[in-house]
Design a protein around this motif. Sequence first.
Motif, PDB file in Angstrom:
ATOM      1  N   MET A  72       0.877  -1.236   0.009  1.00 47.74           N
ATOM      2  CA  MET A  72      -0.070   0.042  -0.117  1.00 47.74           C
ATOM      3  C   MET A  72       0.887   1.271   0.070  1.00 47.74           C
ATOM      4  N   SER A  73       0.287   2.186  -0.703  1.00 47.38           N
ATOM      5  CA  SER A  73       1.250   3.566  -0.646  1.00 47.38           C
ATOM      6  C   SER A  73       0.086   4.504  -0.694  1.00 47.38           C
ATOM      7  N   LEU A  74       0.604   5.930  -0.139  1.00 42.64           N
ATOM      8  CA  LEU A  74      -0.500   6.859  -0.433  1.00 42.64           C
ATOM      9  C   LEU A  74       0.224   8.041  -0.913  1.00 42.64           C
ATOM     10  N   GLU A  75      -0.280   8.385  -2.235  1.00 36.47           N
ATOM     11  CA  GLU A  75       0.317   9.522  -2.975  1.00 36.47           C
ATOM     12  C   GLU A  75      -0.221  10.685  -2.571  1.00 36.47           C
ATOM     13  N   SER A  76       0.362  11.725  -3.064  1.00 39.28           N
ATOM     14  CA  SER A  76      -0.021  13.312  -2.859  1.00 39.28           C
ATOM     15  C   SER A  76      -1.338  13.178  -3.336  1.00 39.28           C
ATOM     16  N   GLN A  82      -8.910   5.322  -4.738  1.00 36.50           N
ATOM     17  CA  GLN A  82      -8.202   4.265  -4.569  1.00 36.50           C
ATOM     18  C   GLN A  82      -7.774   3.474  -5.925  1.00 36.50           C
ATOM     19  N   ASP A  83      -6.789   2.892  -5.923  1.00 33.20           N
ATOM     20  CA  ASP A  83      -6.486   1.950  -7.159  1.00 33.20           C
ATOM     21  C   ASP A  83      -5.983   0.689  -6.545  1.00 33.20           C
ATOM     22  N   TRP A  84      -6.331  -0.295  -7.411  1.00 34.10           N
ATOM     23  CA  TRP A  84      -5.815  -1.696  -6.881  1.00 34.10           C
ATOM     24  C   TRP A  84      -4.844  -2.446  -7.828  1.00 34.10           C
ATOM     25  N   GLU A  85      -3.884  -2.838  -7.149  1.00 34.10           N
ATOM     26  CA  GLU A  85      -3.103  -3.572  -7.742  1.00 34.10           C
ATOM     27  C   GLU A  85      -2.722  -5.067  -7.595  1.00 34.10           C
ATOM     28  N   PRO A  86      -3.314  -6.017  -8.009  1.00 41.15           N
ATOM     29  CA  PRO A  86      -3.250  -7.194  -7.507  1.00 41.15           C
ATOM     30  C   PRO A  86      -2.070  -8.139  -7.769  1.00 41.15           C
ATOM     31  N   GLY A  87      -1.175  -7.671  -8.550  1.00 43.74           N
ATOM     32  CA  GLY A  87       0.169  -8.364  -8.613  1.00 43.74           C
ATOM     33  C   GLY A  87      -0.359  -9.690  -9.296  1.00 43.74           C
ATOM     34  N   ARG A 108      -3.793  12.165  -1.566  1.00 43.12           N
ATOM     35  CA  ARG A 108      -4.510  11.389  -0.821  1.00 43.12           C
ATOM     36  C   ARG A 108      -5.148  10.267  -1.707  1.00 43.12           C
ATOM     37  N   ARG A 109      -4.377   9.760  -2.732  1.00 44.13           N
ATOM     38  CA  ARG A 109      -4.895   8.600  -3.570  1.00 44.13           C
ATOM     39  C   ARG A 109      -4.087   7.380  -2.845  1.00 44.13           C
ATOM     40  N   ARG A 110      -4.809   6.331  -2.753  1.00 44.13           N
ATOM     41  CA  ARG A 110      -4.134   5.158  -2.175  1.00 44.13           C
ATOM     42  C   ARG A 110      -4.074   4.179  -3.118  1.00 44.13           C
ATOM     43  N   VAL A 111      -2.840   3.295  -3.259  1.00 38.50           N
ATOM     44  CA  VAL A 111      -2.645   2.239  -4.278  1.00 38.50           C
ATOM     45  C   VAL A 111      -2.612   1.026  -3.493  1.00 38.50           C
ATOM     46  N   ILE A 112      -3.363   0.112  -3.421  1.00 41.68           N
ATOM     47  CA  ILE A 112      -3.442  -0.939  -2.746  1.00 41.68           C
ATOM     48  C   ILE A 112      -3.294  -2.454  -3.414  1.00 41.68           C
ATOM     49  N   GLY A 113      -2.129  -2.982  -3.020  1.00 46.33           N
ATOM     50  CA  GLY A 113      -1.835  -4.131  -3.474  1.00 46.33           C
ATOM     51  C   GLY A 113      -1.958  -5.314  -2.614  1.00 46.33           C
ATOM     52  N   ASP A 114      -2.236  -5.193  -1.473  1.00 44.72           N
ATOM     53  CA  ASP A 114      -2.425  -6.362  -0.307  1.00 44.72           C
ATOM     54  C   ASP A 114      -3.984  -7.004  -0.728  1.00 44.72           C
ATOM     55  N   PRO A 115      -3.906  -8.264  -1.129  1.00 43.01           N
ATOM     56  CA  PRO A 115      -5.153  -9.187  -1.374  1.00 43.01           C
ATOM     57  C   PRO A 115      -5.877  -9.203  -0.023  1.00 43.01           C
ATOM     58  N   VAL A 116      -5.396  -9.149   1.165  1.00 45.02           N
ATOM     59  CA  VAL A 116      -6.163  -9.301   2.415  1.00 45.02           C
ATOM     60  C   VAL A 116      -6.732  -7.906   2.540  1.00 45.02           C
ATOM     61  N   ALA A 117      -6.127  -6.663   2.238  1.00 40.97           N
ATOM     62  CA  ALA A 117      -6.878  -5.497   2.388  1.00 40.97           C
ATOM     63  C   ALA A 117      -7.974  -5.337   1.418  1.00 40.97           C
ATOM     64  N   MET A 118      -7.841  -6.040   0.275  1.00 41.33           N
ATOM     65  CA  MET A 118      -8.945  -5.851  -0.510  1.00 41.33           C
ATOM     66  C   MET A 118     -10.206  -6.714  -0.291  1.00 41.33           C
ATOM     67  N   ARG A 119      -9.883  -7.823   0.314  1.00 38.38           N
ATOM     68  CA  ARG A 119     -10.917  -8.470   0.680  1.00 38.38           C
ATOM     69  C   ARG A 119     -11.530  -7.875   1.872  1.00 38.38           C
ATOM     70  N   ALA A 120     -10.977  -7.272   2.570  1.00 39.80           N
ATOM     71  CA  ALA A 120     -11.334  -6.454   3.763  1.00 39.80           C
ATOM     72  C   ALA A 120     -12.239  -5.564   3.378  1.00 39.80           C
ATOM     73  N   LEU A 121     -12.182  -4.924   2.267  1.00 40.58           N
ATOM     74  CA  LEU A 121     -13.078  -3.832   1.980  1.00 40.58           C
ATOM     75  C   LEU A 121     -14.174  -4.237   1.040  1.00 40.58           C
ATOM     76  N   ALA A 122     -13.929  -5.519   0.457  1.00 41.05           N
ATOM     77  CA  ALA A 122     -15.109  -6.243  -0.263  1.00 41.05           C
ATOM     78  C   ALA A 122     -16.211  -6.804   0.498  1.00 41.05           C
ATOM     79  N   HIS A 123     -16.835  -5.793   1.284  1.00 35.14           N
ATOM     80  CA  HIS A 123     -18.053  -6.350   1.957  1.00 35.14           C
ATOM     81  C   HIS A 123     -18.829  -5.307   1.890  1.00 35.14           C
ATOM     82  N   PRO A 124     -20.290  -5.395   1.453  1.00 39.83           N
ATOM     83  CA  PRO A 124     -21.003  -4.707   1.452  1.00 39.83           C
ATOM     84  C   PRO A 124     -21.365  -3.391   2.347  1.00 39.83           C
TER      85      PRO A 124
END
Length: 197
Positions: A1-5, A87-92, A7-23
């Motif tokens: 994860m990185s936070l760019e100027s 947010q941007d998501w980068e699954p690797g 306040r745009r967040r780039v998320i590459g952690d699949p666990v974090a993606m699944r944590a947000l993937a909840h209605p």
Amino acid sequence: MSLESGRRRVIGDPVAMRALAHPLRLKLHALVGREGTMTAATAARALGISQALASHHLRQLGKYGFVEQAGRSDNRERPWRVTAVSQDWEPGETAEGHEGLSMLERFVLERSAAQLAEWQQRRPEMDSRWSEHTGVSQNLAYLTVDELAELHRAWEALISPWVQRRPLGDTASRPEGAVPIDITLIIAPLPLTASGG
């Protein structure tokens, strides 16, 4: 994860993606973002859920860096705020990363479709100028991967100044008549036909 100027967040952690993937977590995240700061009690009332449930899901969002404590107004109040407005998501290259991203994208798409349906119900009551610039726009273009990357960069360059100009929770930065606008960009490569079309 990185936070760019900005306040745009780039998320590459699949666990974090699944944590947000909840209605409910997506709803909480969006609600806190729109309000600037919000306590679990206020969020629970807004969503019609128990305070304990709102608190649990806010803590989960906090655990993975989607929200953070915003300071306290007294000894009992514990308001939250989002950590990034975009947010941007980068699954690797891992199957786990792609699975987490797919799950998250499905929920984001469902939320966006529900917001569009709600807007369609309200549209007749709104100033007709809103209808001219809202709804669905669809295009089909033949692009290479490099051209698609160029398009994505151009999109980010277009939207980022608007996001940065109006910080979350800063109502003074919003001109009269400004309303929250959900802009979800969906890019989906299609399979080629038998003739290559």
